[in-house]
Design a protein around this motif. Structure first.
Motif, PDB file in Angstrom:
ATOM      1  N   PHE A 264       0.831  -1.203   0.000  1.00  0.00           N
ATOM      2  CA  PHE A 264       0.000   0.000   0.000  1.00  0.00           C
ATOM      3  C   PHE A 264       0.871   1.262   0.000  1.00  0.00           C
ATOM      4  CE2 PHE A 264      -1.905   3.334   2.692  1.00  0.00           C
ATOM      5  CZ  PHE A 264      -2.998   3.664   1.899  1.00  0.00           C
ATOM      6  N   SER A 265       1.952   1.248   0.793  1.00  0.00           N
ATOM      7  CA  SER A 265       2.784   2.453   0.922  1.00  0.00           C
ATOM      8  C   SER A 265       3.394   2.866  -0.418  1.00  0.00           C
ATOM      9  CB  SER A 265       3.885   2.232   1.951  1.00  0.00           C
ATOM     10  OG  SER A 265       4.909   1.422   1.405  1.00  0.00           O
ATOM     11  N   MET A 266       3.483   1.906  -1.358  1.00  0.00           N
ATOM     12  CA  MET A 266       4.111   2.222  -2.645  1.00  0.00           C
ATOM     13  C   MET A 266       3.304   3.225  -3.459  1.00  0.00           C
ATOM     14  SD  MET A 266       5.456  -1.584  -3.628  1.00  0.00           S
ATOM     15  CE  MET A 266       5.015  -1.429  -5.303  1.00  0.00           C
ATOM     16  N   ILE A 267       1.980   3.232  -3.271  1.00  0.00           N
ATOM     17  CA  ILE A 267       1.173   4.123  -4.108  1.00  0.00           C
ATOM     18  C   ILE A 267       0.923   5.493  -3.459  1.00  0.00           C
ATOM     19  CG2 ILE A 267      -0.024   2.263  -5.343  1.00  0.00           C
ATOM     20  CD1 ILE A 267      -2.473   3.018  -3.521  1.00  0.00           C
ATOM     21  N   VAL A 268       1.359   5.659  -2.201  1.00  0.00           N
ATOM     22  CA  VAL A 268       1.089   6.935  -1.529  1.00  0.00           C
ATOM     23  C   VAL A 268       2.125   7.973  -1.938  1.00  0.00           C
ATOM     24  CG1 VAL A 268       0.876   8.071   0.702  1.00  0.00           C
ATOM     25  CG2 VAL A 268       0.041   5.746   0.416  1.00  0.00           C
ATOM     26  N   PRO A 269       1.706   9.106  -2.507  1.00  0.00           N
ATOM     27  CA  PRO A 269       2.679  10.122  -2.891  1.00  0.00           C
ATOM     28  C   PRO A 269       3.317  10.777  -1.658  1.00  0.00           C
ATOM     29  CG  PRO A 269       0.444  10.883  -3.363  1.00  0.00           C
ATOM     30  CD  PRO A 269       0.326   9.476  -2.882  1.00  0.00           C
ATOM     31  N   PHE A 270       4.555  11.223  -1.822  1.00  0.00           N
ATOM     32  CA  PHE A 270       5.321  11.763  -0.708  1.00  0.00           C
ATOM     33  C   PHE A 270       4.625  12.968  -0.049  1.00  0.00           C
ATOM     34  CE2 PHE A 270       8.895  14.420   0.917  1.00  0.00           C
ATOM     35  CZ  PHE A 270       9.281  13.560   1.940  1.00  0.00           C
ATOM     36  N   GLN A 271       3.950  13.787  -0.856  1.00  0.00           N
ATOM     37  CA  GLN A 271       3.290  14.988  -0.318  1.00  0.00           C
ATOM     38  C   GLN A 271       2.269  14.655   0.769  1.00  0.00           C
ATOM     39  OE1 GLN A 271       4.282  14.839  -3.432  1.00  0.00           O
ATOM     40  NE2 GLN A 271       5.530  16.684  -3.497  1.00  0.00           N
ATOM     41  N   MET A 272       1.703  13.451   0.676  1.00  0.00           N
ATOM     42  CA  MET A 272       0.688  13.030   1.649  1.00  0.00           C
ATOM     43  C   MET A 272       1.271  12.969   3.062  1.00  0.00           C
ATOM     44  SD  MET A 272      -2.328  11.893   2.430  1.00  0.00           S
ATOM     45  CE  MET A 272      -2.757  11.377   4.079  1.00  0.00           C
ATOM     46  N   VAL A 273       2.512  12.542   3.187  1.00  0.00           N
ATOM     47  CA  VAL A 273       3.084  12.336   4.523  1.00  0.00           C
ATOM     48  C   VAL A 273       4.222  13.290   4.845  1.00  0.00           C
ATOM     49  CG1 VAL A 273       2.432   9.908   4.678  1.00  0.00           C
ATOM     50  CG2 VAL A 273       4.605  10.513   3.646  1.00  0.00           C
ATOM     51  N   MET A 274       4.587  14.192   3.918  1.00  0.00           N
ATOM     52  CA  MET A 274       5.830  14.940   4.141  1.00  0.00           C
ATOM     53  C   MET A 274       5.779  15.832   5.384  1.00  0.00           C
ATOM     54  SD  MET A 274       5.891  17.839   1.180  1.00  0.00           S
ATOM     55  CE  MET A 274       4.574  19.033   1.021  1.00  0.00           C
ATOM     56  N   TYR A 275       4.643  16.488   5.605  1.00  0.00           N
ATOM     57  CA  TYR A 275       4.576  17.433   6.723  1.00  0.00           C
ATOM     58  C   TYR A 275       4.612  16.712   8.063  1.00  0.00           C
ATOM     59  CZ  TYR A 275       3.349  21.673   9.236  1.00  0.00           C
ATOM     60  OH  TYR A 275       3.375  22.748  10.071  1.00  0.00           O
ATOM     61  N   THR A 276       3.760  15.688   8.193  1.00  0.00           N
ATOM     62  CA  THR A 276       3.696  14.948   9.450  1.00  0.00           C
ATOM     63  C   THR A 276       4.966  14.127   9.682  1.00  0.00           C
ATOM     64  OG1 THR A 276       2.341  13.416   8.165  1.00  0.00           O
ATOM     65  CG2 THR A 276       1.205  14.809   9.726  1.00  0.00           C
ATOM     66  N   MET A 277       5.551  13.602   8.590  1.00  0.00           N
ATOM     67  CA  MET A 277       6.789  12.838   8.730  1.00  0.00           C
ATOM     68  C   MET A 277       7.895  13.741   9.278  1.00  0.00           C
ATOM     69  SD  MET A 277       9.963  12.346   7.201  1.00  0.00           S
ATOM     70  CE  MET A 277       9.802  12.984   5.559  1.00  0.00           C
ATOM     71  N   THR A 278       7.999  14.955   8.744  1.00  0.00           N
ATOM     72  CA  THR A 278       9.016  15.885   9.221  1.00  0.00           C
ATOM     73  C   THR A 278       8.842  16.155  10.715  1.00  0.00           C
ATOM     74  OG1 THR A 278       8.831  16.932   7.063  1.00  0.00           O
ATOM     75  CG2 THR A 278      10.144  18.079   8.697  1.00  0.00           C
ATOM     76  N   TYR A 279       7.581  16.282  11.121  1.00  0.00           N
ATOM     77  CA  TYR A 279       7.274  16.536  12.534  1.00  0.00           C
ATOM     78  C   TYR A 279       7.727  15.365  13.410  1.00  0.00           C
ATOM     79  CZ  TYR A 279       4.374  17.162  16.718  1.00  0.00           C
ATOM     80  OH  TYR A 279       3.933  17.278  18.003  1.00  0.00           O
ATOM     81  N   VAL A 280       7.327  14.146  13.018  1.00  0.00           N
ATOM     82  CA  VAL A 280       7.676  12.953  13.800  1.00  0.00           C
ATOM     83  C   VAL A 280       9.194  12.788  13.876  1.00  0.00           C
ATOM     84  CG1 VAL A 280       7.537  10.427  13.867  1.00  0.00           C
ATOM     85  CG2 VAL A 280       5.511  11.770  13.275  1.00  0.00           C
ATOM     86  N   VAL A 281       9.855  12.953  12.737  1.00  0.00           N
ATOM     87  CA  VAL A 281      11.306  12.773  12.669  1.00  0.00           C
ATOM     88  C   VAL A 281      12.029  13.795  13.550  1.00  0.00           C
ATOM     89  CG1 VAL A 281      13.272  13.053  11.099  1.00  0.00           C
ATOM     90  CG2 VAL A 281      11.363  11.593  10.446  1.00  0.00           C
ATOM     91  N   ASN A 282      11.545  15.024  13.550  1.00  0.00           N
ATOM     92  CA  ASN A 282      12.148  16.047  14.407  1.00  0.00           C
ATOM     93  C   ASN A 282      11.952  15.732  15.882  1.00  0.00           C
ATOM     94  OD1 ASN A 282      13.355  17.829  12.625  1.00  0.00           O
ATOM     95  ND2 ASN A 282      11.418  18.800  12.135  1.00  0.00           N
TER      96      ASN A 282
END
Lengths: 281, 278
Positions: free
Chosen positions: B114-132
């Motif tokens: 499933f993760s293969m079809i999700v575009p990066f823009q979908m998770v970029m903001y929240t991913m940056t938050y979690v990673v920080n």
């Protein structure tokens, strides 16, 4: 075997699963939730229902414009890239001298990253346009065709390689039988070659479709949306909504969810088509 | 026969011209990287003359002034270690998923796909938050982030191959007293080599060229090559050193060309395999 294997779950699966959870799964779920909220720092998110989704369309025309621009760009790119790639593949499966060299040259641009590609074409196109005293940001049409050119340069070789693999899988006996029966080269192409590489055509259409639709780096480097956001594609529009305006993060996330749904729909349709083809063969 | 030879010659000439046209963009950048900065945007198509020739001056400027050399080192570090980690972890996970074959592993498999079809823009903001929040916003952390994003395609590709490996060899190894870890690394992993090469190539191309993820996670202090290029152009508006910039573009392409020249056969095979399966 199974029972003893499950003791090894932490070793075999946990590292991947942890990274996957942190980088993808948690942000994905958070993203869905946040698209229904208003927030600036995530911790201050307030539920606003579908407000963001409505605002994405009504607040300004940028999102709708980006959607149409991206759709048009995608259609033009898919058609041009695949037609040129298929013609090249036909020419390079005729056993002429230098086939390997040509294949290498046409494929190489595919390895270069989007940002570098964008600036290479920025230099080239602006250099040409400077003779008429304009540049890429002068008219949206320039940016549009610049992006189409760049995409063709990048993807033709990639698709060509897939078409070559498809064409080489056609048994020689088929083409021979056709020529013995007196079929012209054109008829052989229409009746035998194209039907036999339908699987490659589906794959290449899908790859160019998703690549063009999700394009970001090339858009940023070539035009950055100029003039006046007129050449801004969907991915760049979402990025600018997130990071360009404070208080708009929720709307950016709502746009991102819609973007995901469109991409998922394309992938789903592609899967259906591929499956139905597999049954036919 | 005569006709056939003529058409072959015509095709050859047409392809040669087209190949030349394909190389023009790269040739143009290489040519301009040897011109002094003032002559690049004004006369991009002019060959360097004795007046405009800058030697390797642009390369020295490009490498030293904007931290490009450090960016280069960072990109190499991130690409090499991410690819290694992805190949080892994703192949282990894929093998476990196929061999355990339980409800849990099936669910995991579908999540990865499933993760293969999700575009990066979908998770970029929240991913940056979690990673920080988790302090993963550094060179070591980003390798782990790449494992997370790369695992979808990689687990999918390894699983496809593991399914085709007969179980008997592994069972024999287990009877001989091998633990699952020994079985995997001594028997399964060597068999997976072709897929491992494909997975390495696809991930290396993606990570080396990736711009947005390292820009969001590492910011502009720890820039990678694509980030350095973007900043060199957008950061100092009006004062861009075009000469140094051209040199940077050439330096960013050189490793790709070398990589391509050395392993062209594998790259084309890998790309086809990746496309057909993805």
């Amino acid at each position: 075997m199974r029972k003893s294997l499950s003791r090894y779950f932490p070793v075999f699966v946990l590292p991947t699963l942890a990274a996957f959870t942190i980088a993808f799964a948690v942000p994905f779920v958070m993203g869905i939730y946040l698209s229904f909220t208003k927030f600036t720092t995530i911790t201050n998110a307030q539920w606003v229902g579908i407000d963001n989704y409505v605002k994405a369309f009504t607040y300004d025309g940028d999102f709708v414009h980006a959607l149409w621009f991206t759709a048009l760009f995608t259609v033009v790119s898919v058609v041009t890239v695949n037609v040129f790639a298929f013609i090249l593949a036909l020419l390079l499966t005729r056993g002429i001298r230098g086939t390997n060299f040509f294949r290498s040259v046409f494929f190489m641009p595919n390895l270069i990253g989007g940002i570098v590609l964008g600036y290479i074409w920025n230099l080239l196109i602006n250099g040409v346009l400077s003779y008429s005293g304009t540049d890429l940001t002068y008219k949206a049409e320039y940016g549009f065709w610049g992006l189409v050119l760049l995409t063709n340069w990048q993807l033709i070789g990639y698709m060509m390689v897939i078409y070559i693999a498809g064409l080489q899988n056609i048994p020689d006996s088929l083409s021979e039988a056709a020529s013995i029966d007196g079929a012209s080269p054109f008829k052989t192409l229409i009746r035998i070659k194209i039907p036999m590489v339908m699987a490659s055509i589906t794959i290449c259409t899908f790859l160019t479709l998703t690549n063009s639709f999700k394009m970001f780096d090339q858009n940023l480097a070539l035009t950055a949306g100029l003039p006046e956001k007129e050449t801004e594609m969907l991915a760049l529009n979402i990025y600018n909504t997130f990071y360009g305006r404070s208080g708009w993060q929720g709307i950016g996330q709502a746009k991102a969810v819609m973007f995901f749904i469109i991409v998922a729909a394309i992938a789903f349709i592609q899967l259906k088509i591929t499956k139905s083809r597999e049954v036919e063969q | 026969m005569e006709n056939k030879r003529a058409s072959a010659l015509f095709t050859f000439v047409a392809l040669s011209i087209l190949a030349f046209v394909f190389l023009i963009p790269i040739g143009l950048v290489v040519m301009n990287s040897f011109k002094s900065r003032l002559y690049i945007s004004s006369q991009p198509f002019a060959f360097p003359s004795s007046e405009t020739f800058a030697g390797f001056g642009n390369y020295i400027n490009g490498l030293t002034s904007s931290g490009f050399a450090a960016a280069f080192g960072r990109s190499v570090f991130i690409t090499v270690f991410s690819v290694l980690l992805i190949v080892v972890c994703a192949s282990m996970t894929a093998w476990y998923i196929v061999r355990a074959n339980s409800a849990v592993t099936k669910l995991l498999y579908y999540l990865f796909v499933f993760s293969m079809i999700v575009p990066f823009q979908m998770v970029m903001y929240t991913m940056t938050y979690v990673v920080n929040k988790l302090n993963f916003d550094n060179l070591i952390g980003i390798v782990f982030v790449y494992l997370g994003f790369g695992s979808g395609l990689s687990v999918f590709m390894f699983s496809g191959f593991v399914k085709s490996i007969p179980l008997e060899i592994e069972e024999a190894a287990t009877i001989d007293g091998c633990s699952p870890l020994q079985t995997f690394f001594r028997i399964v992993f060597p068999v997976l080599k072709p897929t491992a090469i494909t997975v390495s190539i696809l991930n290396a191309m993606w990570i080396w060229n990736d711009y947005l993820l390292p820009y969001l996670v590492l910011g502009t202090d720890d820039k990678t090559v694509p980030v350095a290029i973007q900043i060199a152009m957008q950061g100092a508006y009006g004062a861009t050193d075009y000469g140094g910039f051209m040199a940077m573009l050439v330096l960013a392409i050189i490793p790709i060309v070398i990589f391509y020249a050395v392993s062209q056969k594998y790259i084309i095979k890998g790309v086809i395999a990746g496309a057909v399966k993805g």
